[in-house]
Design a protein around this motif. Structure first.
Motif, PDB file in Angstrom:
ATOM      1  N   ILE A 252       0.540  -1.126  -0.329  1.00  0.00           N
ATOM      2  CA  ILE A 252       0.161  -0.446  -0.141  1.00  0.00           C
ATOM      3  C   ILE A 252       1.008   1.048   0.156  1.00  0.00           C
ATOM      4  CG2 ILE A 252      -2.183   1.033   0.966  1.00  0.00           C
ATOM      5  CD1 ILE A 252      -2.499  -2.131   0.447  1.00  0.00           C
ATOM      6  N   ALA A 253       1.297   2.427  -1.127  1.00  0.00           N
ATOM      7  CA  ALA A 253       1.434   2.855  -0.677  1.00  0.00           C
ATOM      8  C   ALA A 253       0.575   4.765  -0.847  1.00  0.00           C
ATOM      9  CB  ALA A 253       1.966   3.213  -2.715  1.00  0.00           C
ATOM     10  N   ILE A 254       1.565   5.631   0.062  1.00  0.00           N
ATOM     11  CA  ILE A 254       0.859   6.851   0.728  1.00  0.00           C
ATOM     12  C   ILE A 254       2.042   7.764  -0.228  1.00  0.00           C
ATOM     13  CG2 ILE A 254       0.483   8.425   2.834  1.00  0.00           C
ATOM     14  CD1 ILE A 254      -0.386   5.152   3.997  1.00  0.00           C
ATOM     15  N   ALA A 255       1.596   8.437  -0.700  1.00  0.00           N
ATOM     16  CA  ALA A 255       2.703   8.719  -1.136  1.00  0.00           C
ATOM     17  C   ALA A 255       2.026  10.691  -0.462  1.00  0.00           C
ATOM     18  CB  ALA A 255       2.390   9.115  -2.963  1.00  0.00           C
ATOM     19  N   GLY A 256       2.734  11.522  -1.332  1.00  0.00           N
ATOM     20  CA  GLY A 256       2.104  13.397  -1.165  1.00  0.00           C
ATOM     21  C   GLY A 256       3.828  13.879  -0.909  1.00  0.00           C
TER      22      GLY A 256
ATOM     23  N   SER B 110      -3.268   2.062  -4.259  1.00  0.00           N
ATOM     24  CA  SER B 110      -2.001   3.955  -3.594  1.00  0.00           C
ATOM     25  C   SER B 110      -2.672   4.869  -3.202  1.00  0.00           C
ATOM     26  CB  SER B 110      -1.412   4.589  -5.092  1.00  0.00           C
ATOM     27  OG  SER B 110      -2.266   4.761  -6.463  1.00  0.00           O
ATOM     28  N   PHE B 111      -2.559   5.918  -2.864  1.00  0.00           N
ATOM     29  CA  PHE B 111      -3.126   6.763  -1.599  1.00  0.00           C
ATOM     30  C   PHE B 111      -2.205   8.229  -2.140  1.00  0.00           C
ATOM     31  CE2 PHE B 111      -4.903   3.004   0.048  1.00  0.00           C
ATOM     32  CZ  PHE B 111      -5.596   3.522  -0.022  1.00  0.00           C
ATOM     33  N   HIS B 112      -2.548   9.370  -2.296  1.00  0.00           N
ATOM     34  CA  HIS B 112      -2.298  10.757  -2.246  1.00  0.00           C
ATOM     35  C   HIS B 112      -2.878  11.486  -1.011  1.00  0.00           C
ATOM     36  CE1 HIS B 112       0.284  13.609  -5.317  1.00  0.00           C
ATOM     37  NE2 HIS B 112       0.261  13.589  -3.855  1.00  0.00           N
ATOM     38  N   LEU B 113      -1.785  11.953  -0.460  1.00  0.00           N
ATOM     39  CA  LEU B 113      -2.102  12.423   0.133  1.00  0.00           C
ATOM     40  C   LEU B 113      -2.008  14.096   0.059  1.00  0.00           C
ATOM     41  CD1 LEU B 113      -0.657  11.927   3.807  1.00  0.00           C
ATOM     42  CD2 LEU B 113      -2.205  11.389   2.784  1.00  0.00           C
ATOM     43  N   ARG B 114      -3.005  15.206   0.233  1.00  0.00           N
ATOM     44  CA  ARG B 114      -3.457  16.636  -0.653  1.00  0.00           C
ATOM     45  C   ARG B 114      -3.658  17.374   0.528  1.00  0.00           C
ATOM     46  NH1 ARG B 114      -2.488  16.312  -6.138  1.00  0.00           N
ATOM     47  NH2 ARG B 114      -3.327  14.887  -7.249  1.00  0.00           N
ATOM     48  N   THR B 115      -2.811  18.625   0.619  1.00  0.00           N
ATOM     49  CA  THR B 115      -1.828  19.594   1.667  1.00  0.00           C
ATOM     50  C   THR B 115      -2.397  20.778   0.713  1.00  0.00           C
ATOM     51  OG1 THR B 115      -1.250  17.768   2.886  1.00  0.00           O
ATOM     52  CG2 THR B 115      -1.831  20.314   3.597  1.00  0.00           C
ATOM     53  N   PRO B 116      -2.632  22.295   0.875  1.00  0.00           N
ATOM     54  CA  PRO B 116      -2.855  23.202   0.420  1.00  0.00           C
ATOM     55  C   PRO B 116      -1.438  23.412   0.306  1.00  0.00           C
ATOM     56  CG  PRO B 116      -4.863  23.270   1.376  1.00  0.00           C
ATOM     57  CD  PRO B 116      -3.915  21.615   1.787  1.00  0.00           C
ATOM     58  N   MET B 117      -0.877  24.274  -0.816  1.00  0.00           N
ATOM     59  CA  MET B 117       0.766  24.794  -0.706  1.00  0.00           C
ATOM     60  C   MET B 117       0.955  25.464   0.372  1.00  0.00           C
ATOM     61  SD  MET B 117       3.067  23.597  -2.293  1.00  0.00           S
ATOM     62  CE  MET B 117       2.377  22.790  -3.336  1.00  0.00           C
ATOM     63  N   GLU B 118      -0.320  26.492   1.097  1.00  0.00           N
ATOM     64  CA  GLU B 118       0.112  27.652   2.207  1.00  0.00           C
ATOM     65  C   GLU B 118      -0.012  26.783   3.163  1.00  0.00           C
ATOM     66  OE1 GLU B 118      -4.603  27.282   1.282  1.00  0.00           O
ATOM     67  OE2 GLU B 118      -2.165  27.532   0.404  1.00  0.00           O
ATOM     68  N   VAL B 119      -0.496  25.722   3.434  1.00  0.00           N
ATOM     69  CA  VAL B 119      -0.038  24.842   5.458  1.00  0.00           C
ATOM     70  C   VAL B 119       0.804  24.182   4.501  1.00  0.00           C
ATOM     71  CG1 VAL B 119      -1.462  23.353   6.310  1.00  0.00           C
ATOM     72  CG2 VAL B 119      -3.060  24.589   4.912  1.00  0.00           C
ATOM     73  N   LEU B 120       1.214  23.779   3.630  1.00  0.00           N
ATOM     74  CA  LEU B 120       2.987  22.744   3.626  1.00  0.00           C
ATOM     75  C   LEU B 120       3.659  24.037   3.964  1.00  0.00           C
ATOM     76  CD1 LEU B 120       2.170  20.634   0.016  1.00  0.00           C
ATOM     77  CD2 LEU B 120       1.858  19.883   2.794  1.00  0.00           C
ATOM     78  N   GLU B 121       3.889  24.907   2.837  1.00  0.00           N
ATOM     79  CA  GLU B 121       5.021  25.925   3.672  1.00  0.00           C
ATOM     80  C   GLU B 121       4.790  26.293   4.856  1.00  0.00           C
ATOM     81  OE1 GLU B 121       5.610  31.146   2.936  1.00  0.00           O
ATOM     82  OE2 GLU B 121       4.346  29.647   1.055  1.00  0.00           O
TER      83      GLU B 121
ATOM     84  N   GLY C 137       3.423  16.618 -10.948  1.00  0.00           N
ATOM     85  CA  GLY C 137       4.579  15.704 -11.314  1.00  0.00           C
ATOM     86  C   GLY C 137       4.575  14.082 -11.027  1.00  0.00           C
ATOM     87  N   SER C 138       3.164  13.432 -10.500  1.00  0.00           N
ATOM     88  CA  SER C 138       2.621  11.880  -9.788  1.00  0.00           C
ATOM     89  C   SER C 138       1.962  11.988 -10.860  1.00  0.00           C
ATOM     90  CB  SER C 138       2.099  12.453  -8.681  1.00  0.00           C
ATOM     91  OG  SER C 138       3.207  12.666  -7.663  1.00  0.00           O
ATOM     92  N   LEU C 139       1.737  10.625 -10.877  1.00  0.00           N
ATOM     93  CA  LEU C 139       0.650   9.855 -11.784  1.00  0.00           C
ATOM     94  C   LEU C 139      -0.637   9.838 -10.526  1.00  0.00           C
ATOM     95  CD1 LEU C 139       3.606   5.884 -12.402  1.00  0.00           C
ATOM     96  CD2 LEU C 139       1.852   7.833 -14.132  1.00  0.00           C
ATOM     97  N   PRO C 140      -1.293   8.537 -11.477  1.00  0.00           N
ATOM     98  CA  PRO C 140      -2.620   9.871 -10.683  1.00  0.00           C
ATOM     99  C   PRO C 140      -2.866   7.918  -9.718  1.00  0.00           C
ATOM    100  CG  PRO C 140      -3.222   9.328 -12.620  1.00  0.00           C
ATOM    101  CD  PRO C 140      -1.972   9.050 -12.933  1.00  0.00           C
ATOM    102  N   ALA C 141      -3.703   9.012  -7.826  1.00  0.00           N
ATOM    103  CA  ALA C 141      -3.252   7.870  -7.174  1.00  0.00           C
ATOM    104  C   ALA C 141      -4.724   6.744  -6.994  1.00  0.00           C
ATOM    105  CB  ALA C 141      -3.259   7.997  -5.970  1.00  0.00           C
ATOM    106  N   ASP C 142      -5.243   5.567  -6.353  1.00  0.00           N
ATOM    107  CA  ASP C 142      -5.842   4.629  -6.404  1.00  0.00           C
ATOM    108  C   ASP C 142      -7.483   5.829  -5.901  1.00  0.00           C
ATOM    109  OD1 ASP C 142      -5.753   2.709  -7.549  1.00  0.00           O
ATOM    110  OD2 ASP C 142      -4.076   1.933  -5.602  1.00  0.00           O
ATOM    111  N   MET C 143      -6.896   6.894  -4.850  1.00  0.00           N
ATOM    112  CA  MET C 143      -7.238   7.479  -4.353  1.00  0.00           C
ATOM    113  C   MET C 143      -6.586   8.840  -3.603  1.00  0.00           C
ATOM    114  SD  MET C 143      -9.943   7.065  -0.580  1.00  0.00           S
ATOM    115  CE  MET C 143     -10.759   5.790  -1.720  1.00  0.00           C
ATOM    116  N   ASP C 144      -7.466  10.053  -4.068  1.00  0.00           N
ATOM    117  CA  ASP C 144      -6.233  10.762  -3.525  1.00  0.00           C
ATOM    118  C   ASP C 144      -7.395  11.634  -1.952  1.00  0.00           C
ATOM    119  OD1 ASP C 144      -5.133  11.816  -5.170  1.00  0.00           O
ATOM    120  OD2 ASP C 144      -6.555  13.951  -6.158  1.00  0.00           O
ATOM    121  N   VAL C 145      -6.615  11.834  -0.919  1.00  0.00           N
ATOM    122  CA  VAL C 145      -7.115  12.064   0.267  1.00  0.00           C
ATOM    123  C   VAL C 145      -6.331  13.599   1.184  1.00  0.00           C
ATOM    124  CG1 VAL C 145      -7.070  10.796   2.705  1.00  0.00           C
ATOM    125  CG2 VAL C 145      -7.135   9.399   0.835  1.00  0.00           C
TER     126      VAL C 145
END
Length: 209
Positions: free
Chosen positions: A27-31, A153-164, A199-207
């Protein structure tokens, strides 16, 4: 409930339909950096174990190149970018994990800023491997072939201002001055985050996280 707990619950629920694995599930968790991958991945493993599954965590960070190698290649200031990892070694390890046997993995020690060889054992009884890392879905040479190994596969999505904000705080917590923390986050981490997001491939789910 924290954001990480909610995200882990979403992922665990999405895995429920897989059922008991006949072979090892990867199980891949990317982000991007700062998206909370480590915390979410640890929570997913905990939920799997609590449900009676034999699960373990395998972070990608163990495949960081050593600082001496990065310095020699002029990449020390870019540490954390795709080219600062041993993607070949990671790929071989993923193939071995998928085969289902015992695998010995390196682990990254953030306190000492080094990778430690042979620091984690994945036993033959481990049927669920949760693998977390920035570039597990990166659509680039050496990286894109990893996607064929992911059961989900799962891609964690976080707003860029929160990441900063999170990334600056991370460097402050490491003892950097406010100026240096901001420079480190904006000069390296945020460009890496933008690469992951674009630049990432689509995940099975965005979280969201």
């Amino acid at each position: 409930m924290t954001e990480a707990s909610e995200s882990a619950g979403i992922i665990a629920n999405a895995l429920a339909d897989l059922g008991p694995p006949a072979q090892r599930h990867l199980i891949a968790i990317a982000g991007p950096p700062g998206s909370g991958k480590s915390t979410v991945a640890e929570a997913v493993v905990r939920l799997l174990v609590e449900s009676g599954e034999a699960a373990a965590l395998a972070p990608m960070d163990g495949f960081h190149l050593d600082n001496a190698v990065l310095r020699e290649r002029g990449l020390l200031e870019r540490k954390g970018a795709p080219e600062t990892f041993d993607v070949g070694g990671l790929s071989v390890a993923i193939d071995r994990l998928a085969a289902g046997g015992e695998v010995i993995l390196p682990v990254f020690d953030r306190t000492r800023d080094i990778s430690i060889a042979g620091a984690r054992v994945v036993g033959t009884d481990t049927r669920w491997l949760v693998i977390e890392g920035n570039y597990l879905l990166l659509d680039a040479a050496g990286w894109r072939d990893l996607a064929r190994r992911w059961t989900r596969s799962f891609h964690l999505r976080t707003p860029m201002e929160v990441l900063e904000r999170r990334l600056i705080q991370r460097w402050l917590d490491h003892g950097l001055s406010p100026e240096d923390a901001r420079a480190r986050a904006l000069g390296n981490d945020i460009p890496n985050a933008r690469l992951v997001e674009s630049g990432s491939l689509p995940a099975d789910m965005d979280v969201p996280n």
